[in-house]
Each structure stands twice: as structure tokens, then as C-alpha cells.
Design an enzyme around this catalytic site. Structure first.
Site: not given
Ligand code: RNT
Ligand code: ZN
Length: 424
Positions: A232, A268, A300, A332, A234, A191, A302, A292, A265
Site C-alpha cells: 500500500e 493516499h 487523508d 479503511d 501513500k 503498509w 479517513d 482501501h 487507498d
């Protein structure tokens, strides 16, 4: 508050009742638990120290990543991180993996990222072997002077690009060595942050450069028994709100054409986009994918994974499609506002619960109803199945895997906090 504990007798009694309830729908809970044991989640090392890494304790994170919170006790050394991880694994049923980032290198001398070699990760490989925890691996394209403007593989500066190409190639070799040592493929994920804060005049050149960099990185085929490469995508990041070179539309065809895994992810994509819906589409064209699993709140962000509708529908898609062996599940997220060991435990247990619930679903009946055109019954049953006693099956699974049942694990984390984390 004291955490309520359950005794083994009631756990077993509740399980017997649940077994009957599921048997009425043609689901064999014993068989489901056998399958659960084979599921490995890759825990992300970076939850343990707020994506700090060990190269430079004062280093700027960068890359548009942001960790908020200052909960005490974060891991400051590889040994502390490993101890925290072992605590977390001891509270999670099943055998799981560790997803390592390159800047968690554990070596007495400073090694430039384009010079990294497998032996610089020997302590991690030894630990992995000792505890039976296979490793996955990621290059680190942030928290570095040559990434300070947020551009790496798509940089306009050919020297910068070259440095990061070399880093990525080094990481593939490290992942290959890890996979060889553990006799099990290491998933190597890539990434990069590259993008633009404001409207770019040229969306083309960075993607052209990224493609060329990737072509150089993946030119050498490596043994897929040892390493599997993932890319990955995004949508945006902090400081790359208007444009990200490595977008979904960029990486998906790249992965298909080059036989790579795509890494999805869950943070994303556009907030209302159904990530679960992508799995059945991409797996028609790719042999395997990497997830992820994260939890974005408005962006995003997390946050720690929970047993949300999104987590559940991802698990349902994997199980209904019978693709557990083709989907590598990694986590993640990074939350520094709560106990970091607890963050791992909460997120991993949530993902496992989602998979268990999905395995317990009588999807064969739902599919039959659908095939018969009985959409009324399909919806009715989907709703009724939601309240079947999966918690009794989960508790029994934890009990038989020798990990705390219910919230009892929290007592252990509190104790670890008092005895270990608070003294850091
Ligand atoms: C960033 C990506 C990436 C990172 C880790 C630390 O948005 O999700 O996977 O979170 O590499
Ligand atoms: Zn990610």
C-alpha cells in the site's frame, strides 16, 4: 425521530416497477441481484476501537495516523470487538469478510511482533469459521517502540529493519494459515509509515533500504491459493508531510515486477486525483488489486465512506471493466465521533449501493453510443440513468437478504447502543 419503516408489499411493488424501468434499458435486475450476492467487502476491524489493537491499551497510535472523537462504547477486548462486528454484519446485505490487523492478536501472553505465529490468531480463525467470515490480514508497523520515530522497513538502523522484516514474514505466514483454514485466499496487505516531516537531503537511501527489506520479505513464494500479498502506497502522513519512502511511484513498479497486488487507498493521493481512473491502467499490468476505500476530507482524514461521486465512479470502473473478481474491496476509515457499529454499516452499505448502481447501469448502451461517436447521447443518457429507481432495487435486495430496509437498521444500532455499548 422514529425511523420510517416500509412494509414488504410496497417493497415488492416498488421492485416490480423498478424491474420494468431497468428492463426498458436492457438491464435484468434479477440477474444483477444474483451478482450482488457474490460480492464480499472486507470490513476493517480497526474502525471498532479507533485503531487501538489489543497489545497495549494505553499505547500510542503513531505512524502518522490520527483518530478523532470520543464516542462512548468502543470495543476494549476481542470479544467486544467480535460482538460489535457481528451486529454490523447483521445489518449489511450479503456475506462479507474481516480485515484484521496484527496488533489485534488475541493471546493470553504477550508475543513480540516478530514472533507472531498462526496459533496466536486461533480465536479469530475459530470465529471466522463459526460465522463464515473469511479473514484478510495486515502487519502492524506502528503503535510500537521500534516504530516510535516513524521508521520501520526503511529505517537507517539495520536492527530495526530486521525486526520489521521478521514481522512482515511472520504476517505472511499467518495470512497463509488463515487462507488455508478458510479455503479462500487471505489478502495480506503491507503498509508502513516511513517518511520525513521536512525536506529530506537524501530521498534515495530510504527507498533503497525499503526495496531490500521488501526483497527479503517476499523472497519465499507462498501458495497463492492461500495468501495474496499487497503493498500500500501513500502520499504523505502526519509527520511525513515532505516525503514518504513507500510512494505510489515506488510501489507500483515494485508490485508489477514482483507479482504483488497494489493496494490503492483512496485517501493516499492528491485530493483532486481520480483514484477510479487508476484501475483500468494498473489492471493491464497486474492480475489483481486491493482497494482501501476511504473518504478523505482535505487530507487523508479517513472519514466514513459514503455514496459519493468518488465511491460511485470506483464502482463503475470495476463493473464496466468486468473486473469484480480481480479487485478486492476493503474499507479503511476510522471515525471515533459517531457510533462505531453504525460507521461500519454506513460505509459498507454505501460501497454496496455504489456497486449495485454500477451493476444496474446500462453500460452496454453507453459504450455503443461512444463507439458511434454520439457523445451528446452518451452524456444525456449518463445523466438520465442517474435517476432510475435503484433505491427500489436496493430495498428489495436488503429485504430478500433479511437485513433491515432503508434506515430501519439504525433502530437496531440504537438498541444495541442502549443495551450493550452504553454499559461498557
Ligand atoms: C494508513 C493506511 C493503512 C492504515 C491501516 C490501519 O494511512 O491507510 O492502511 O489505515 O493499516
Ligand atoms: Zn489504507
Amino acid at each position: 425521530m422514529t425511523i420510517p419503516a416500509q412494509d414488504s408489499k410496497s417493497i415488492e411493488r416498488n421492485y416490480r416497477h423498478a424491474k420494468e424501468a431497468y428492463a426498458a434499458y436492457g438491464v435484468d435486475t434479477d440477474h444483477v441481484l444474483q451478482r450482488m450476492k457474490t460480492i464480499s467487502i472486507s470490513l476493517h476491524c480497526w474502525q471498532g476501537d479507533d485503531v487501538g489493537g489489543f497489545e497495549n491499551p494505553e499505547g500510542e497510535l503513531g505512524g502518522g495516523l490520527a483518530v478523532t472523537g470520543n464516542y462512548p462504547g468502543k470495543a476494549r477486548t476481542p470479544d467486544e470487538l467480535r460482538a460489535d462486528l457481528l451486529k454490523a454484519y447483521s445489518l449489511i446485505p450479503g456475506k462479507h469478510r474481516l480485515n484484521l490487523h496484527a496488533f489485534y492478536v488475541d493471546y493470553p501472553q504477550k508475543v513480540e511482533r516478530n514472533q507472531l505465529q498462526p496459533h496466536h490468531f486461533q480465536s479469530w480463525m475459530d470465529w471466522s469459521k463459526q460465522h463464515g467470515i473469511p479473514l484478510d490480514f495486515n502487519g502492524t508497523f506502528f503503535a510500537h517502540p521500534l516504530a516510535s520515530d516513524g521508521w520501520t522497513l526503511a529505517s537507517a538502523d539495520s536492527g530495526v529493519r530486521q525486526f520489521w522484516v521478521e514481522h512482515a514474514i511472520a504476517c505472511r505466514k499467518i495470512a497463509e494459515a488463515m487462507g488455508k483454514a478458510q479455503g479462500n485466499p487471505c489478502i495480506h496487505n503491507l503498509w508502513i509509515p516511513d517518511g520525513e516531516k521536512d525536506l529530506p537531503a537524501d530521498r534515495w537511501a530510504p527507498r533503497q533500504r525499503l526495496k531490500e527489506s521488501l526483497d527479503a520479505i517476499y523472497a519465499e513464494p507462498l501458495d497463492r491459493q492461500c495468501v495474496k500479498d499487497a503493498v500500500e502506497s501513500k502520499l504523505f502522513g502526519i509527520g511525513s508531510e515532505s516525503y514518504v519512502a513507500g510512494s505510489w511511484e515506488f510501489y507500483l513498479p515494485y508490485a508489477v515486477r514482483n507479482g504483488l497486488l497494489i493496494c490503492i487507498d483512496t485517501g493516499h493521493f492528491h485530493p483532486t486525483e481520480q483514484v477510479a481512473d487508476k484501475i483500468s491502467a494498473v489492471l493491464l499490468f497486474l492480475p489483481e488489486i486491493l482497494l482501501h476505500v476511504s473518504r478523505g476530507i482535505r487530507w487523508d482524514s479517513d472519514h466514513v465512506v459514503i455514496l459519493s461521486d468518488e465511491t460511485r465512479s470506483i464502482a463503475e470502473e470495476i463493473v464496466r471493466g468486468n473486473v469484480l473478481d480481480r479487485v478486492h474491496i476493503g474499507l479503511d476509515y476510522f471515525d471515533a465521533s459517531i457510533n462505531r457499529v453504525a460507521a461500519w454499516v454506513i460505509g459498507t452499505r454505501a460501497m454496496l449501493k455504489a456497486l449495485l448502481i454500477a451493476l444496474l447501469e446500462p453500460s452496454h448502451i453507453l459504450k455503443e453510443l461512444e463507439a458511434a461517436g454520439d457523445r451528446t447521447a452518451r452524456l444525456a443518457l449518463m445523466e438520465e440513468v442517474k435517476t432510475l429507481p435503484y433505491s427500489a432495487v436496493w430495498d428489495y435486495y436488503c429485504e430478500t437478504q433479511d437485513v433491515p430496509v432503508g434506515a430501519a437498521w439504525l433502530e437496531e444500532v440504537r438498541c444495541y447502543e442502549r443495551e450493550v455499548l452504553a454499559k461498557r
